[in-house]
Design a protein around this motif. Structure first.
Motif, PDB file in Angstrom:
ATOM      1  N   ARG A  94       3.175   5.704  -6.701  1.00 36.65           N
ATOM      2  CA  ARG A  94       3.556   5.587  -5.297  1.00 36.65           C
ATOM      3  C   ARG A  94       4.883   6.273  -5.013  1.00 36.65           C
ATOM      4  NH1 ARG A  94       1.735  -0.784  -4.471  1.00 36.65           N
ATOM      5  NH2 ARG A  94      -0.445  -0.327  -3.924  1.00 36.65           N
ATOM      6  N   ASP A 124       0.850  -1.184   0.000  1.00 40.46           N
ATOM      7  CA  ASP A 124       0.000   0.000   0.000  1.00 40.46           C
ATOM      8  C   ASP A 124       0.887   1.235   0.000  1.00 40.46           C
ATOM      9  OD1 ASP A 124       0.964   0.187   2.605  1.00 40.46           O
ATOM     10  OD2 ASP A 124      -0.897  -0.529   3.512  1.00 40.46           O
ATOM     11  N   GLN A 125       0.261   2.411  -0.097  1.00 43.90           N
ATOM     12  CA  GLN A 125       1.043   3.643  -0.174  1.00 43.90           C
ATOM     13  C   GLN A 125       1.837   3.873   1.107  1.00 43.90           C
ATOM     14  OE1 GLN A 125       1.441   5.907  -2.888  1.00 43.90           O
ATOM     15  NE2 GLN A 125       3.115   6.456  -1.516  1.00 43.90           N
ATOM     16  N   HIS A 126       1.274   3.513   2.237  1.00 44.90           N
ATOM     17  CA  HIS A 126       1.989   3.684   3.502  1.00 44.90           C
ATOM     18  C   HIS A 126       3.309   2.915   3.494  1.00 44.90           C
ATOM     19  CE1 HIS A 126       2.635   4.213   7.815  1.00 44.90           C
ATOM     20  NE2 HIS A 126       2.889   2.926   7.880  1.00 44.90           N
ATOM     21  N   THR A 127       3.257   1.655   3.042  1.00 45.40           N
ATOM     22  CA  THR A 127       4.475   0.843   2.979  1.00 45.40           C
ATOM     23  C   THR A 127       5.447   1.398   1.952  1.00 45.40           C
ATOM     24  OG1 THR A 127       3.205  -1.115   3.616  1.00 45.40           O
ATOM     25  CG2 THR A 127       5.367  -1.488   2.634  1.00 45.40           C
ATOM     26  N   THR A 174       5.784   4.486   0.964  1.00 41.83           N
ATOM     27  CA  THR A 174       6.395   5.698   1.499  1.00 41.83           C
ATOM     28  C   THR A 174       7.442   5.356   2.556  1.00 41.83           C
ATOM     29  OG1 THR A 174       4.418   7.007   1.042  1.00 41.83           O
ATOM     30  CG2 THR A 174       5.943   7.867   2.705  1.00 41.83           C
ATOM     31  N   ALA A 175       7.161   4.350   3.377  1.00 39.08           N
ATOM     32  CA  ALA A 175       8.138   3.940   4.389  1.00 39.08           C
ATOM     33  C   ALA A 175       9.413   3.425   3.737  1.00 39.08           C
ATOM     34  CB  ALA A 175       7.523   2.872   5.291  1.00 39.08           C
TER      35      ALA A 175
END
Length: 300
Positions: free
Chosen positions: A54, A21-24, A26-27
């Motif tokens: 992303r 997902d985008q959160h991962t 970005t991390a």
């Protein structure tokens, strides 16, 4: 030209092996930035544009002048019936359309490097249409550098011989398991002053673990028994020179003079940090290099 020895590859941001997902995503990018990685490589092909989207979101708050970004041309992402699909296009119009579409997905005004992506099935058109358009873009200052990326060595050799590319991206052919690029491509790049971005240096995963085992990935599929056996031998060899196998894989991949950057993908922030630690390992790189080539001869 590339400005960094390690780069982040973003095929995984396009759900290459597992959905993210985008959160991962970005991390992953944030971890790379924290580790001083400033080269990011992407492509429309990765997740049908998803990796570019992303990556662009993850980089949005980063100063543009502080990093370099490469993307690729040769595949257009087309919206059909509410979904997306890929279509090959190495025409001049296709190159322009591809790059403009990439910029929209990335949310950027420019990329630093544009690479012809996997041209082997369309090599004549790539050389006579895609390349001249990229050359025009370079002359106009639209991109700083141009090149080609592929696993197919004859295509890379033709580009280096017949054009004025700045860089080639070698995928999985300049590794401890498969260093066939040394036969012709690497000496040619050194002679012509062409830089190499070395990617796929773990050969899809079999070299990414200290203890290779059956079921590991090699060139995007399950590794044959003979490859698993050779990877095990390389792990033992690596230890002789002060490395684990992943550490040795990176040390080997960055050794040839034309290699400007080793570009590593990651599925998590922890994997980014592990890759960077592996790249920082201190061992006898020259001894490792010579031993791998010598034992390859014995192995063959």
């Amino acid at each position: 030209m590339m400005g960094t020895d390690l780069g982040l590859g973003t095929a995984q941001l396009g759900d290459l092996f597992e959905p993210l997902d985008q959160h991962t995503a970005t991390a992953i990018v944030d971890a790379a930035w924290a580790c001083d990685i400033r080269l990011f490589d992407t492509a429309p092909h990765y997740g049908l544009g998803l990796a570019e989207e992303r990556l662009g979101t993850a980089l949005r708050h980063r100063p543009r002048e502080q990093y370099r970004l490469s993307t690729k041309v040769g595949r257009l992402i087309v919206d059909i019936d509410g979904g997306r699909t890929r279509t090959w296009d190495f025409s001049a119009d296709g190159v322009r359309t591809s790059l403009m579409s990439s910029l929209r997905r990335l949310g950027l005004d420019s990329v630093d490097t544009a690479l012809v992506h996997d041209p082997e099935g369309h090599l004549d058109e790539a050389l006579t249409a895609a390349y001249p358009e990229l050359e025009r873009m370079r002359s106009a200052g639209i991109v700083d550098a141009i090149g080609v990326g592929s696993r197919h060595l004859p295509s890379l050799v033709r580009f280096v011989r017949e054009t004025d590319v700045d860089v080639v991206m070698v995928a999985g052919r300049l590794t401890m398991l498969d260093h066939s690029a040394l036969d012709e491509l690497v000496p040619l790049c050194e002679h012509r002053g062409v830089q190499i971005l070395n990617v796929g240096v773990f050969n899809s995963g079999i070299l990414a673990t200290p203890h290779p085992a059956a079921g590991g990935r090699f060139d995007y599929t399950v590794a044959p028994d003979a490859v698993v056996e050779r990877a095990g031998e390389l792990a033992q060899l690596s230890a002789r020179f002060g490395y684990t196998l992943p550490q040795a894989a990176i040390a080997f991949a960055r050794h040839p003079a034309p290699v400007a950057s080793v570009v590593l993908g990651a599925e998590s922030a922890d994997q980014v940090r592990a890759n960077v630690r592996a790249a920082e390992a201190q061992g006898d790189a020259e001894g490792l290099w010579n031993a791998v080539l010598e034992t390859e001869g014995e192995h063959g």
